[in-house]
Design a protein around this motif. Structure first.
Motif, PDB file in Angstrom:
ATOM      1  N   ARG A  27       0.841  -1.203   0.000  1.00  3.88           N
ATOM      2  CA  ARG A  27       0.000   0.000   0.000  1.00  3.88           C
ATOM      3  C   ARG A  27       0.871   1.245   0.000  1.00  3.88           C
ATOM      4  N   LEU A  32      -0.642   4.904  -1.456  1.00  9.38           N
ATOM      5  CA  LEU A  32      -2.023   5.009  -0.992  1.00  9.38           C
ATOM      6  C   LEU A  32      -2.088   5.083   0.531  1.00  9.38           C
ATOM      7  N   THR A  33      -3.033   5.840   1.037  1.00  2.00           N
ATOM      8  CA  THR A  33      -3.313   5.857   2.467  1.00  2.00           C
ATOM      9  C   THR A  33      -4.333   4.750   2.753  1.00  2.00           C
ATOM     10  N   GLU A  36      -7.716   5.829   1.383  1.00  3.97           N
ATOM     11  CA  GLU A  36      -7.773   5.754  -0.077  1.00  3.97           C
ATOM     12  C   GLU A  36      -7.952   4.312  -0.543  1.00  3.97           C
ATOM     13  N   LYS A  39     -11.498   3.070   0.206  1.00  6.22           N
ATOM     14  CA  LYS A  39     -12.475   3.603  -0.751  1.00  6.22           C
ATOM     15  C   LYS A  39     -12.414   2.838  -2.073  1.00  6.22           C
ATOM     16  N   ARG A  40     -11.211   2.574  -2.553  1.00  5.93           N
ATOM     17  CA  ARG A  40     -11.064   1.856  -3.832  1.00  5.93           C
ATOM     18  C   ARG A  40     -11.573   0.424  -3.746  1.00  5.93           C
TER      19      ARG A  40
END
Length: 133
Positions: A27, A32-33, A36, A39-40
């Protein structure tokens, strides 16, 4: 000093990293956090956190999507084998004592997960036994 331990394994090897370690590393490498990524994937942030802390693992359908988003193989996420991340380049040598401590901590985390799973099975048996009274 390189990133080899006394037994020849790197700290990033399958034997010393957990599923959660690999998810976190991939990650971060993908930039990406946790929010994030959540959400994806269409999951809650606490789900990502649980995966990264080795408290749970995704179902097969989410695992495939997770691997795709992070650009690694499902086998690498699960077992540290296949297409994944290379061992990170160390900016400074890691003291052998520190490396041993990190390995001990990872082993303790794996033992903790195993104990938690065992406790869950025993609790389930207890509930079944209490329900049969």
């Amino acid at each position: 000093m390189d990133d080899q331990s006394h037994d020849g394994a790197t700290w990033f090897d399958a034997e010393t990293t957990t599923f959660g370690d690999r998810v976190t590393g991939a990650r971060e490498a993908a930039g990406l956090t946790q929010p994030e990524l959540a959400k994806r994937l269409g999951v809650k942030v606490k789900t990502i956190r649980a995966w990264e802390q080795d408290q749970s693992e995704p179902r097969a359908n989410k695992l495939g999507t997770l691997a795709g988003i992070l650009g690694v193989s499902m086998m690498w996420l699960l077992a540290g084998q296949g297409e994944g991340l290379d061992s990170p380049e160390l900016t400074q040598p890691v003291d052998a004592d520190i490396e041993k401590i990190l390995i001990d901590l990872r082993q303790m985390r794996q033992e903790q997960v195993s104990l938690a799973e065992r406790m869950g099975r025993i609790e389930k048996r207890l509930r079944a036994a209490l329900g049969n009274q």
